[in-house]
Structure formats: structure tokens, C-alpha cells
Write a protein that holds these residues in place. Sequence first.
Motif, short mmCIF file in Angstrom:
data_model
loop_
_atom_site.label_atom_id
_atom_site.label_comp_id
_atom_site.label_asym_id
_atom_site.label_seq_id
_atom_site.Cartn_x
_atom_site.Cartn_y
_atom_site.Cartn_z
N ALA E 139 0.81 -1.21 0.00
CA ALA E 139 0.00 0.00 0.00
C ALA E 139 0.85 1.27 0.00
CB ALA E 139 -0.93 0.00 1.22
N GLN E 140 2.06 1.15 0.54
CA GLN E 140 2.92 2.35 0.60
C GLN E 140 3.70 2.60 -0.68
OE1 GLN E 140 5.28 1.78 4.13
NE2 GLN E 140 3.45 1.67 5.42
N ALA E 141 3.64 1.68 -1.59
CA ALA E 141 4.41 1.83 -2.82
C ALA E 141 3.70 2.71 -3.85
CB ALA E 141 4.69 0.46 -3.43
N ASP E 142 4.48 3.38 -4.66
CA ASP E 142 3.93 4.14 -5.78
C ASP E 142 3.77 3.23 -7.01
OD1 ASP E 142 3.79 6.68 -4.51
OD2 ASP E 142 5.97 6.80 -4.64
N ALA E 143 4.50 2.14 -7.01
CA ALA E 143 4.36 1.15 -8.06
C ALA E 143 4.84 -0.18 -7.51
CB ALA E 143 5.18 1.52 -9.30
N VAL E 144 4.22 -1.26 -7.96
CA VAL E 144 4.64 -2.59 -7.53
C VAL E 144 5.15 -3.35 -8.75
CG1 VAL E 144 3.99 -4.77 -6.45
CG2 VAL E 144 2.93 -2.62 -5.69
N ILE E 145 6.34 -3.91 -8.61
CA ILE E 145 6.88 -4.80 -9.63
C ILE E 145 6.70 -6.22 -9.13
CG2 ILE E 145 9.00 -5.58 -10.74
CD1 ILE E 145 9.99 -2.64 -10.66
N VAL E 146 5.89 -7.01 -9.84
CA VAL E 146 5.62 -8.38 -9.42
C VAL E 146 6.45 -9.33 -10.27
CG1 VAL E 146 3.90 -10.21 -9.21
CG2 VAL E 146 3.27 -7.83 -8.73
N VAL E 147 7.30 -10.10 -9.63
CA VAL E 147 8.19 -11.02 -10.32
C VAL E 147 7.75 -12.44 -10.01
CG1 VAL E 147 10.60 -11.72 -10.60
CG2 VAL E 147 10.05 -9.34 -10.05
N ALA E 148 7.30 -13.16 -11.04
CA ALA E 148 6.76 -14.50 -10.79
C ALA E 148 6.93 -15.39 -12.01
CB ALA E 148 5.28 -14.41 -10.41
N GLY E 149 7.24 -16.65 -11.75
CA GLY E 149 7.33 -17.62 -12.83
C GLY E 149 6.17 -18.59 -12.78
N MET E 150 6.37 -19.80 -13.23
CA MET E 150 5.32 -20.82 -13.25
C MET E 150 4.03 -20.23 -13.81
SD MET E 150 6.25 -22.71 -9.66
CE MET E 150 7.83 -23.53 -9.42
N GLU E 151 2.95 -20.21 -13.02
CA GLU E 151 1.69 -19.69 -13.56
C GLU E 151 1.50 -18.20 -13.32
OE1 GLU E 151 1.94 -20.10 -10.48
OE2 GLU E 151 0.08 -20.65 -9.48
N GLY E 152 2.40 -17.56 -12.61
CA GLY E 152 2.35 -16.11 -12.47
C GLY E 152 1.13 -15.54 -11.80
N ALA E 153 0.46 -16.31 -10.98
CA ALA E 153 -0.81 -15.86 -10.41
C ALA E 153 -0.65 -14.70 -9.44
CB ALA E 153 -1.51 -17.02 -9.71
N LEU E 154 0.56 -14.52 -8.92
CA LEU E 154 0.77 -13.43 -7.96
C LEU E 154 0.41 -12.07 -8.57
CD1 LEU E 154 1.76 -12.51 -5.19
CD2 LEU E 154 4.07 -12.38 -6.14
N ALA E 155 0.67 -11.90 -9.85
CA ALA E 155 0.35 -10.62 -10.50
C ALA E 155 -1.14 -10.31 -10.40
CB ALA E 155 0.80 -10.64 -11.96
N SER E 156 -1.97 -11.30 -10.63
CA SER E 156 -3.41 -11.07 -10.53
C SER E 156 -3.82 -10.75 -9.11
CB SER E 156 -4.18 -12.30 -11.02
OG SER E 156 -3.96 -12.51 -12.40
N ALA E 157 -3.26 -11.47 -8.16
CA ALA E 157 -3.63 -11.25 -6.77
C ALA E 157 -3.23 -9.85 -6.32
CB ALA E 157 -2.99 -12.32 -5.88
N VAL E 158 -2.00 -9.44 -6.65
CA VAL E 158 -1.55 -8.10 -6.28
C VAL E 158 -2.38 -7.05 -7.03
CG1 VAL E 158 0.36 -6.46 -6.46
CG2 VAL E 158 0.78 -8.80 -5.65
N GLY E 159 -2.61 -7.31 -8.31
CA GLY E 159 -3.38 -6.36 -9.11
C GLY E 159 -4.75 -6.09 -8.54
N GLY E 160 -5.32 -7.06 -7.88
CA GLY E 160 -6.64 -6.89 -7.28
C GLY E 160 -6.60 -6.17 -5.95
N LEU E 161 -5.43 -6.11 -5.35
CA LEU E 161 -5.32 -5.51 -4.01
C LEU E 161 -4.92 -4.04 -4.02
CD1 LEU E 161 -3.48 -8.39 -2.08
CD2 LEU E 161 -5.87 -7.72 -1.84
N VAL E 162 -4.09 -3.63 -4.95
CA VAL E 162 -3.56 -2.27 -4.92
C VAL E 162 -4.16 -1.39 -6.02
CG1 VAL E 162 -1.38 -3.11 -3.96
CG2 VAL E 162 -1.58 -2.71 -6.42
N ALA E 163 -4.06 -0.09 -5.82
CA ALA E 163 -4.59 0.86 -6.80
C ALA E 163 -3.50 1.43 -7.70
CB ALA E 163 -5.29 2.01 -6.07
N CYS E 164 -2.26 1.26 -7.29
CA CYS E 164 -1.16 1.86 -8.05
C CYS E 164 -0.77 1.00 -9.24
CB CYS E 164 0.04 2.07 -7.12
SG CYS E 164 0.89 0.54 -6.71
N PRO E 165 0.13 1.52 -10.10
CA PRO E 165 0.57 0.72 -11.25
C PRO E 165 1.24 -0.57 -10.81
CG PRO E 165 1.18 3.02 -11.57
CD PRO E 165 0.68 2.89 -10.15
N VAL E 166 0.92 -1.64 -11.51
CA VAL E 166 1.54 -2.95 -11.28
C VAL E 166 2.24 -3.36 -12.57
CG1 VAL E 166 1.16 -5.38 -10.73
CG2 VAL E 166 -0.22 -3.61 -9.60
N ILE E 167 3.54 -3.59 -12.46
CA ILE E 167 4.33 -4.01 -13.60
C ILE E 167 4.71 -5.47 -13.36
CG2 ILE E 167 6.42 -3.60 -14.96
CD1 ILE E 167 6.40 -0.74 -13.59
#
Lengths: 220, 220, 220, 220, 220, 220, 220, 220
Positions: E139-167
Amino acid sequence: MSGFTDLGYARVDTDRESRQGLPEVVYGPGKQPAEITGIVTELLGRSTGPVLVTRVEPDVAAQVRVPGGTYDETARLLVWRPAAPGSFRVCVATAGTSDWPVAAESEAVASAIGLSTTVVRDVGVAGIHRLMAAQDDLAQADAVIVVAGMEGALASAVGGLVACPVIAVPTSTGYGAAMEGVTALLAMLTSCAAGLTVVNIDSGFSAAMAAHRLAAVAHR
Amino acid sequence: MSGFTDLGYARVDTDRESRQGLPEVVYGPGKQPAEITGIVTELLGRSTGPVLVTRVEPDVAAQVRVPGGTYDETARLLVWRPAAPGSFRVCVATAGTSDWPVAAESEAVASAIGLSTTVVRDVGVAGIHRLMAAQDDLAQADAVIVVAGMEGALASAVGGLVACPVIAVPTSTGYGAAMEGVTALLAMLTSCAAGLTVVNIDSGFSAAMAAHRLAAVAHR
Amino acid sequence: MSGFTDLGYARVDTDRESRQGLPEVVYGPGKQPAEITGIVTELLGRSTGPVLVTRVEPDVAAQVRVPGGTYDETARLLVWRPAAPGSFRVCVATAGTSDWPVAAESEAVASAIGLSTTVVRDVGVAGIHRLMAAQDDLAQADAVIVVAGMEGALASAVGGLVACPVIAVPTSTGYGAAMEGVTALLAMLTSCAAGLTVVNIDSGFSAAMAAHRLAAVAHR
Amino acid sequence: MSGFTDLGYARVDTDRESRQGLPEVVYGPGKQPAEITGIVTELLGRSTGPVLVTRVEPDVAAQVRVPGGTYDETARLLVWRPAAPGSFRVCVATAGTSDWPVAAESEAVASAIGLSTTVVRDVGVAGIHRLMAAQDDLAQADAVIVVAGMEGALASAVGGLVACPVIAVPTSTGYGAAMEGVTALLAMLTSCAAGLTVVNIDSGFSAAMAAHRLAAVAHR
Amino acid sequence: MSGFTDLGYARVDTDRESRQGLPEVVYGPGKQPAEITGIVTELLGRSTGPVLVTRVEPDVAAQVRVPGGTYDETARLLVWRPAAPGSFRVCVATAGTSDWPVAAESEAVASAIGLSTTVVRDVGVAGIHRLMAAQDDLAQADAVIVVAGMEGALASAVGGLVACPVIAVPTSTGYGAAMEGVTALLAMLTSCAAGLTVVNIDSGFSAAMAAHRLAAVAHR
Amino acid sequence: MSGFTDLGYARVDTDRESRQGLPEVVYGPGKQPAEITGIVTELLGRSTGPVLVTRVEPDVAAQVRVPGGTYDETARLLVWRPAAPGSFRVCVATAGTSDWPVAAESEAVASAIGLSTTVVRDVGVAGIHRLMAAQDDLAQADAVIVVAGMEGALASAVGGLVACPVIAVPTSTGYGAAMEGVTALLAMLTSCAAGLTVVNIDSGFSAAMAAHRLAAVAHR
Amino acid sequence: MSGFTDLGYARVDTDRESRQGLPEVVYGPGKQPAEITGIVTELLGRSTGPVLVTRVEPDVAAQVRVPGGTYDETARLLVWRPAAPGSFRVCVATAGTSDWPVAAESEAVASAIGLSTTVVRDVGVAGIHRLMAAQDDLAQADAVIVVAGMEGALASAVGGLVACPVIAVPTSTGYGAAMEGVTALLAMLTSCAAGLTVVNIDSGFSAAMAAHRLAAVAHR
Amino acid sequence: MSGFTDLGYARVDTDRESRQGLPEVVYGPGKQPAEITGIVTELLGRSTGPVLVTRVEPDVAAQVRVPGGTYDETARLLVWRPAAPGSFRVCVATAGTSDWPVAAESEAVASAIGLSTTVVRDVGVAGIHRLMAAQDDLAQADAVIVVAGMEGALASAVGGLVACPVIAVPTSTGYGAAMEGVTALLAMLTSCAAGLTVVNIDSGFSAAMAAHRLAAVAHR
């Protein structure tokens, strides 16, 4: 209670055992021996069940400093506190001799987490009488793990013979059109035998874990 | 006793019920209404359990002339002699509203072959509190069928929450990089949640049949 | 003597019959009815054997104005001057009822060019006793054409049972991971049964022509 | 009589020779030298024909301890009890010099199992007069095995010239768009020359075995 | 003023800093140590900001002779004149321990170019409470960089939680159906969480540079 | 006159020079040094123009025993009897420094077969002023060979600037979504700049040979 | 407070607006008009911001019965309560006229959720002076959305010119090697211009939502 | 002077004719008839050469209101002010009758822009004497455009026969393993005949434009 321990390089899921009946299994590739050591130590202290590390090469295994573990080189598996064999019976069947390392991982993981295992090797459909001769072994199993590369036809043949769950593991055995296991994967997914399920290429581990979930339900 | 009836256009596997606990399920596509009629009639006469035809379009369904059947248009399923609900509980969970037709097939087949079913719709991870609110439904199931398209992340999330078998069904929902369901398929196969199993894209049928195999073992 | 007739829109290979024992077979798609008419007329005049046009839709077939031809709608085949059945015996075996149109093309082309044909339908490996019951039919054949979609496992099973040439035809039957026939194609190419050969997806025609080449050698 | 010997690591198909006229051919990759030794010993004792192990690297070959065998390093083939040359003539044609290792496997296997072989090397279509000069060699063959990588056009050219069976072997020769042999494979499958059949990429072995099936029929 | 210096082997874009706020970052692979030395020297002389070389192996790094640089072996990064931390806060989150090298590159590049960074490791969705515990960091970040392999589901989970840009950065962690990172890539592109953006597989660098563009706008 | 010399391991196309203005160029991979020696000797004796062997590694080059040749290690090219520079001017442009080895092959082959060459390096579109500064070089060329990896956008940019033939060479530079050069290949084939043509990935050789064909026409 | 409303066919994420600053955007495909009506009604009652439904065909839009909405046929977008234009400026640039429908969706969504938009159409790199003429428009933007099909080179060109965030949207414009947008997607991901980010093929919507996330940070 | 006219929906590149010798050719798909009308009107007013619109369906062509144009339905081409035939001779050769529509586009575009064209149809390699008979036509051409689907072997055969530039156009003719033209594309790119160049699948237009670039150089 956070349900995990933050080691910096890893957040160990110490809640896993209560949630799913088994401590978190550690995925070996990309981890330093010291990291594996740290995670295993944490898991051993925070849980009571078997602790496993998969896909560990011999040189890495030799550097993991946690007493009481055993290493299976064929299965590339490190195990601490293996479970006693339970009542759920898993039969691991392979299409060819070359599929053995993947099947070995499946068998070793299944044994370590408390499933009773039998193995039937080299019953590919090119000589289908070999499979027919194994029907008794198959019939006594609560679940069959079929390990096959190339065209993966064994999964369909087994799927048509037994009534119990069949977990198909495609392997990267073969060359050219075998496409590193993709052909077997796709073939198993489109099997004409109904109700097969499939796991990732070469993932003997996943099949054993799927069997663990089956056992959890069968024991209810 | 040959174990099948040769109708010329089909060899009906009349031995299937004794071998696997369920009459052969008929795959509808590519079959003429008269052929479906013939096969269903034969199965009804040679077995005692439920008889199903899958993936039947409404115009074909209307031409199948066998008394006593019902047609579910969403599931595209024809059923004769549905089984009474048994004790094995299957929860069908979908990521989005658009995944419903595939989930509907899964639910309808499961019901017809004697499994008890519940449905949880639209619990995709973009709003993960919706999934958290469904944890009780999931916890009471003996198996969870997760139906999801696009990136299929719901399978991983559910796989991490429950201890029972999780059967993942990728759907062709989405466009572009969704690759007609291939992305969800591959994602589910490489899930970080251990022990998931996967069936073919859009195959609600396969997941229900896999659950049937689970129930067979649970009842032992 | 150029060995061909230049009709402008086509160079008809009038030398083909002397070179390969059969007039050029016309590939229908993309040709206008008038073009088909012209080519067929030329072939009938310049050769003595059977003249065929493949993959012709009914509306096109109706516009081809050459006396003496017959049209098989299932096989989508136009034939003039079919050959009498010869001594070379081809058995066409299908995995499922849905594979019939491709098998029908194979059977119709083989018959038209002078091969003796038998058909065994719906012997997929999900109920392998159906295949076992067909072993006599297979044993009497000089070549077996196996037509199968989905995972194409029938080719491997047949390949392991018979000693004669097996020509595998993958079909686009199935959905999702069947990949429009690519899965069956790759699976057949990596079959664990040695010495299978494979033709293009859905190409019943190619398999029949391959059998024609076999017959040419067997007759030497 | 089970028709096989269970060595634990392998179920040796001792029935294969009576069923298909040739003892089981052993696939080398993934097998330990001791396993190859055991399987070969069993096959030599339970059958009378030639015993072969394919794709064996020199260091493995050196560790296989069974008297009487010979090793062909180019073909990576181990052979015991090679058959005498029979009347069936196979011509192995290659598109380029770089395709030779695959062609060598085809030639060596074909010779070992009793086919008469000739070889025509480097007749790719970029200089098509080289192929035209080989027409006599091709015309005398009962079957032609075409070994070609890159775009694989040689198969089409040969297919248009001869009347006998043509077995196309795509090779992984080339780079970039050659896609490790996939391009040649697909090209051969869609050849405009009718009745070609195709085997797996780089599988000189499969082509020889397909020729063996042809010979079996030609001898009837 | 041409805006570049032509060194023969490279045209150094000396105008980049005025155009985009940062000197050209040098892509290491395929460049000789002497070439890297030349380019870095030129950039240091013609600009005032940080100079970076990415994807440099240790043996190459050791041969680059330019004073004042530091080498980060995990990130494979060479840096001269790193910027002081600015006000833009980037949180780098990884799904698993094995994704660390890619995340390390992202973190090291971001730090070197003046972004403030925090790291949250090992919060994959298989134990989603670990992610939930990290919500404050996110929540304190201005942007979140999500680094994930395999099925990469972490990006979706983070994307649903934060309002800032997710890369989202897909990694090649995993095997088989992980397809060297392609699965994670496609999954992230079809995420059910709206407004995620994605960069190339294993490109921690690209994500950091995308964050730099964000910071440029946030500072306006 | 057959137009070729049969060396057993190769049919040397001695007619090539009269047919296409240049002796056959030898493809190095998969050939033994002794074979290269034999073929080159034959070509030197039977033709008058330059003789080239491509893609030769240094250790192989050192074993080729034919006097008068030179070896270019970057281009991996062996040359005998290089042609004098002719009037046809080819400009080889690269997107990045890492594309140089492929461009070097193109330049070296073009020079050896008598084209006049200039080189413009590192003019990728990320700093498009570098390309704009090279417009004079481009304008003076009779053909431009664009060598680019990653997304290959340089081909489109050059294609829009010049009126002469543009031959695009995709390279395998890059990682992840660069797909070993496939992305650049596909991108160049779908360029919005009309009339570009494309050759195989990393094939600097093919581009030079295409330029040779252009020169042949320009000289008419 | 559950944070969602369970309508049976959908769990409407009523918490989304407080979490991410915008009510859930409804994905239209696969939903019945009555379902869209229900979801939109719920969102309008439970939130205060703009409510959007994407990818709605005209016949479906006509059946959605909620007062106050507007339908944009080119963008296939339904909007209720559009936001007033804010201070964040987005420039949507297209490579060709055929990319307009995707760009129109991007522009319409961005406008509806309160971003200020400008549009620059048809600035593909085949005539790069058209892009150069648009540099002022680009320079004034806080973010640029680049919409391009075929080879997608516009993204690289823009990425090299501006310092602000660039969100690349590959489109399915083109044929053959354009691979339904996959080529543009891969090309954009491997752009030589650093720090581009990419969204799904044809997803003008995703790009607008990514811009919304940027605006959220810029406003902090 | 901007070098273009901004019509809002299009930036017409009015500088193209001076830069490349031909007005911009309009890509028809995705454009409204009114947009085509506007662009063509602008091009006719701002340039002196031929104006073309490609890939225009008959119903769209009928709605384009610009006097003086002609429409070729097979080539799907609209032309205004066609050029007089010049001295550069292009021979368009097709492998089969089904490839004609693509060849027709190539021929029609080439004619309209001032190239002299001849056509040789149906010379596929399955009957290679048909190609041999066309050698005179090929020898007189300054460039050959080879149009072929399926395995595309004609390009290699022609490439080996002629010395002039060969532009290969893969077509989507065929089915199954023809992969919608991808097989022919890849095969042409890996042709054993040196110096072929390739354009996009089904792009008769691109080949003609490439020939235009050749003519520009030949005329220097």
C-alpha cells in the motif's frame, strides 16, 4: 499468529500442515544450499510431518547441513521424518524404462508422505499383453499414476481398464515430434478414456501430491 | 460374451458399467441423431445406470427419439435414468460469469451420475475477498472443480486453501493472449499449489468424470 | 511430347499414369466447377484409369458437367471409371464414430483405385476389448489405415499387434488440447510402436494413395 | 505363457518376433549399460533374429557386455545376429551431406534386419539435375527412404518421380526457421506429391522399420 | 550536433539523457569487454547521470576497465555514478525464492537510477496469507513490480489488491508447461485484474525502467 | 555431361556457376574437414569464381587443407579466390552491436562474391536520430541489408526511407519474447513498409546471396 | 460487511471502488443482457463512480435495461455516470487506420473514467515524418498509449522519443505472419526502447485502466 | 511542408511518391468506404502515379466513389491511373491452381505499377517436367515471383534453376499440417536454394512491391 516465518529469502508457510495435512514441500531449483538448510530447519521445528526438498542435484544435496535427512539420487529427493505407510495404495506404472527417473520421484515422494506404493514398469502399448498381465496390480490400487513419454498412449489404455482415479504424468522421453513432453501432455489431456487427470511434464512430484489429496478424502 | 454390441457405425462398450461403474458416456459431436438414438437405446437396454450424451446442440437433441430423456441446453447434455445424489460432495467454483457454460456441464454431469454438487460462482482473484467468503463451501467439499479461463489463477488460490483434490478446468474465456484456453491450461499445469490436476480445455465433462473416479475410491 | 496439357488455369500431368500407375488425382478446393470439368475431361481423354476429384462440396459437385461420374457426399469424392477390386487388401480402422468422414474418404478413394477394402469402426483404446475382437480383420489385411483423433492412441495399439504396414491418419476430432488434430499427428509420429508411418491431418486421401504405392510393390 | 520376461527394470516383449517377424528393438536413451546388457541377453536367448539397440553413444556402447555385437558409431547402433540381405530393395536418398547421420541409421538398421540397401547422397533440389541423374537407382527400389532437413523439398520431388512407397524422414539439419526439423516434417506431411508417408524427425530407425513392414507384405 | 558518438562498433546515443532523463543503458550480451569499456567511457564523459550495463557475466565484468564502477553478481549489473534515492517508491514482490535473480536485477537497476525500493519475497498464492501480511508494504508503494514464474498468479492477486501501477515480470522459473516463462507471460497478459502491464520474460531491467518513466510523470 | 561430380559423400554441383554465375557455396555444419577439403578442391578445379564455405568453426577451419584460402572468424567464413569489388553497392545496417556477427557474415560473403559493401552499425529505432544521420549511406546503396534482432523494427524504418530493395535479416539477439529470432522474423514479414523481403534467422549468408541475384539483374 | 453482493450468477465486487478508486468494470462477453442489467444496477447503487461494460455487441447493448447509459458502437462500450475530465493527459496513438476500433475503446474508456485524452492516428513508421510531426502532442502527454498491429514498430519509435510511460497495445490487424496480433505482442515485449509495458492483444480497455493506475499515483 | 495530409482518420503520406517512386498504396481492410474515398481522392490530387487499394471486398469496392477506377475481383484490387508497362519483366509462377488468387493479386499489382508480367500456372514439383517446360519463361524474367502453398517446394526448385531474384510468396492453400501457410513460409525461408527472399503469407501485393524496388535499381 502470522502463519509463516519470514527468513528474508523465504516466507516459510508454517500454517500449511494444519491447512493441508503436510508441511510445505520445498522446490529445490534456484535455491542456495544455505537457503535450503534454513527453510528445512524451520519446517522441522514448526511442524511434525515429513519434510521434503525436490529436484535437488547431488552436489547441492551434499551441502545441505540438516541432520537426519536421506537423499535419493534417482528421485533427486531429500527427505526428513518420512511418514509410515498408510492404507491408501498407489500404483505407479511406466510405459518404458526411460521414464523411470520421473516415476522414481513419484514413488519416492508418495512413500515419504505416507502412501503405500507398488510399481509396474515397462508396460507400454506396443506390447499390450504386458499391460494385460499387470491388471491385478492395477485393480488393487486406490489410484494409478501413469508415467509415459512419447505419445503417452498408456494413460488411455489404463484409463479404460480401471475404475479408480488415474493421474497421468507426461515425460520428456523421446525426441523430435515428442516435443520435450508436450505431445504426451496434450495426448493425455485429450484421452478418449474419460476422467483422467493430468499434471505437469516430468512432475512425478505433482502426481504424488495429487494422490495425497485423494488419500485425504478417502480417509474422511 | 464380447463385451460390446456392434451397430456398424459404433461398437457400444456394454462392458463399461461392470468395469468402471458407469455406462459408456456418448460423445455427441460428429454423430447423426439416428446414431445417437441407436447407441442410447442399446446402452439403456444393456445397463442399469445413467445414460448421458454430451455436447449435443439443441437441433440435434430435438431429433433424438428415445423416451424418458431430458435435455439441459446450457450444459448441452442429454440424460436418461439420472442417479440419485450420493454422499460424495463436489463443489464447482468459477472464476467469472463467462465460465458458466463449462461449469454447468460439470455440474450437470456430476449430478446425473450421482454426486452431490454445490456451486460457487464468480470468485476470481481480482477480488479475492469473494473467494475468502466461500471458504466454508470449499471446506465441506470432498473435491473442488475449479473452472477458470484467462489466466486461471483461481486454481492456484483454491489449491492453496483446501486439502481435498482439486480438479482444474481451463476455459476458452478471454481473447488474445488467452489463446483459446491454452494459457489457462498451461498456467494450471504449472501451479505453485501442489497436487492440482488438470483436464482438457472447456471439458466440464472430464472433471465430473474424474470426480466420479474419486467417489469410487472414497466409497471403498 | 511434353507430358502435360496446358489449359491455362492448369497444367494437367498427362504423364502421371505411365509414371505412377494412376492418373493425376484432382485436388478440389479453390477450383471453379468449370476448371474441374476441364481438367477431368482432359484426364479422361488422355488416360485409361480412374479419375478422381477430392474434397468437393455438394454444391460444386452438382456443377461439374462430365458424364459418367458418381459423387460420394460423405467422402466428398467425385469418381469416374473406378477400378475393379484388386488383390491388395486394406483395412480401415477408426477410433470413434466421429472419425468416420475421414475414414470414408480413405475407403472410397482406396476402392476407386482398385484396392480391396474392409472397415472396422469404433475400436478406440478406452474399451480395448473391442479392438482385440477385431484382430482377425486386422490380421487378414495387407495394410491397415488407422484413423483417429484426440490422442490417437489407436495407432500405437494397432501398430503393436500387426506385422503389416500401418498408415496412421490423425483427425481433427476433439477440442481444446486436441489442437485441431495436431496432437494426434504428433502422438502418431512418436508412437512407441515401431515402423508406423503418418500422413497429413484429416487426409484419408493420402493414406489411400500410400496404400496404392504399397500395392504397386506387392504386385511386382 | 506370458509373452514377456519381467526383469524388474524392463518387461522384455519375447512374443514380438512371432507377432511381427523381428525381436523387439531396444531404445537406448535413458537406459543404463547394465540394463541394456540384461535386455539384449534376454532377447538373444528368447528369439532367433537380429537384436538391435538404437541411439547408443560410444561410451555407453563400450560398457555393454554381450559377446558378438558390433557397434556403428555414425549410426549409433549396436547389432547382434544381423540378418542376411533379402530381396526387398530400399534406396536411401539424402538431400545434403549434413543429413548423413540420420540416413546412416536408416541404412544400418535396414541392412541389419535383412533389407537390401543402396544409398544416393546429396541430391537436393537446388541442383535438380543431380536427382534426375539418380532416377535409375530410384526406379529399381521397392521403397525409397528420403532423408532431408531444411525445407525437405526432396521428398516431394522424389514422390513425383517414383511409383513405389516413399518414406520421408525429416531431419533437424538447418537453423532458424528450420525449427529443429519441424519445418521439414510439416512440409513433408503437406507434400503435393500424393501418397508419401512420414516418420518422426531424425528417426532413420522408424523409416527402416516401416520398410520392414513393407517387405513383410511384399513377401506374402 | 548529431546527438550520438560513432565509435564504429556502436553509435552511442548521447542525446538520450536530455530526451529521457537517463543516459542510454548498455545491453551487455554480445559485446566485447573492450566495446563495453569504450561505450561506458563515452557515456560517462557525455552525460551526468548513472551509467549501467546489464546482463554482464562475471568474467566479462572483470575485464571492463573503467574506474569507479561496481558489479552486482546476482543482478549481473555494472553501475557507475548511481543516483541518490528519490521520492518515488517501488516495491518489488516475488512469488518464490527462485525468482530472486530477476527481482534482484529489478531492484538493483531501480536503486541505481534513483528510485526508492523495498522488497517482499516469497509471497506466492499457494499460501495467500503471506501476501495478505504484506499488504502494508504494497500500500505504501507508488508502483509494484511483481516477479513470478510458473503460472504467475501473484500478479493477478496483487493487481486486485492495490490501486497503483503494477508491472508484471514473468520469469522462466519452472519446467515443462512453464514453457521457459511463456506461460507466466501469457497469464499475466490475460489477468482478470484490470490495468496490469507486462514486460519481457526475465526482464527485471525493463520493469525498473518502466518505473523510471512513472517517476518522471509523478514528479511533474 | 552430368553437371556434377559424385564424391560419394557429396554430389558437387559443377554446373552451378554457368547456371547462376557463382560456384556452389558449401554449407559447413555437419561436414567433416576432409569432406570440406574434397568439395572445395573439386569446386576450385571445375569453376573459376570464388569458393566459399559458411558457418565453419575455427577448429574445423584449421583442419581444411586447401591452399590459398582465408578464414574470417567473426563471419565463420572460408574463402578462396574472392572476386574483385563490382559496381553493385550493398549497405549492411545493424540495429545493435550484438547483431554484428550476423552482419559480418553478410558483409564478408557479399565482398567475397564481388559486391561493394558499406556498413552502418547500431542505428536501432530507440534513438532514431542515429538512423536519420545515416540516410546518405542508405541513399547511395543499390540494396540495403537490415540486420536486427529483438523486435526488428529497424527493417520497417529503413523500408520507409529508401526506394531500393531491402533485405531483412532477423537475428536471434535478445531473450524471452524474442523467441530466438522468431519475433523479429515475423515482425519483418508483416512490416508496414511495403516491398521488404526477408531471409532466414541469422542468415547473413542468404541476404548476401539475394543481393547477388539483384546484382545479376542490375548488370543486364 | 462482505464487500460483495451475491447475485447468484455473479459476485459483484462492491468494495472495488474504495480499494482501487473505480467501480468494477464489467466484462461483457458471455453474459446475458439480464445479467448485465442486474450487475450494472447493483454497481450504480453501491458506488458513486462511473460504471462501464466492455465488449458489448449492439444487439446485446439494446437489451440492457438501465436508464442513463450511453453506448459507443465503435468502442463497443456501455457507460453510466462518466467522470469529468481530470488533469492526467493520455495520448492515444495509432499506427494505421485499421487499428482504430481498439484505439477507440482505449480512448472511450479513458474518457469515461476521468482522464483527458488526445488522439493521433495513422503515424506508422513506414512514413516516419508523420510521427515526427506529432512530437508535440506526444510531449504534452503524461502517458502514451500506442496501438499498433502487424509488426508493431510504432511502440519502439515512440518509446525512444518520449520520457513518459508508454503502454503498448498490440492489435490483430494484419494477416499471415501477423499471427492474429501475436507478432505485434512479442515485438512490443522485446522492444529495443527501454521501459515500455504491454497489455493484451486488442485490449484498448487494459491500456486505459493502466493509465488510470498511473493517474492515481500522479495525483498523490 | 509536412509531407502528409491529416484527414483525421488517416495521415496520407503525400511525400511517398518522391521518396519511393510510387504513391502510398492503401491497405483496404478495416477502412470504411468513405475513408477509402477520401484517401484515394487525396492521393490522386497530390501525386501523379498509380493509386491502388488492396484487399477490397466487392461490396466495399462498390461503395468507393472516385471516378476513373477499375476493380479486379479476383485480385481484390482497386486501381486508378495504372502505369504503362515498363522494361522490367516479372514472371509469376504458381504451384497449383488453388494458388491463383494470391498470384492474381501479385500480377495485377505488378501490372498496375508498371512492371511487365507473364504468368506460368500449375508447375508444382509433383510433376516436375511441367516446370522444366517453363524454363524459357523463367529465363527471360528479371525476377520470378513464386506463389505456392502446402510445402512450397516450387520455390526451391525455381531458385535452383534461375540466376535472377526469386521472391517467394507462401499461400494458405492446403489444410492440417499446412498450418494456414506457416509451413510454406518456413519451408521457403529454409530453402536449400541460396538467395531466395520471402514475403508474408498470401501477400501477392508484397511480392509485387518488392519487384518494384528491384526495377528501381535495375533502371539506375
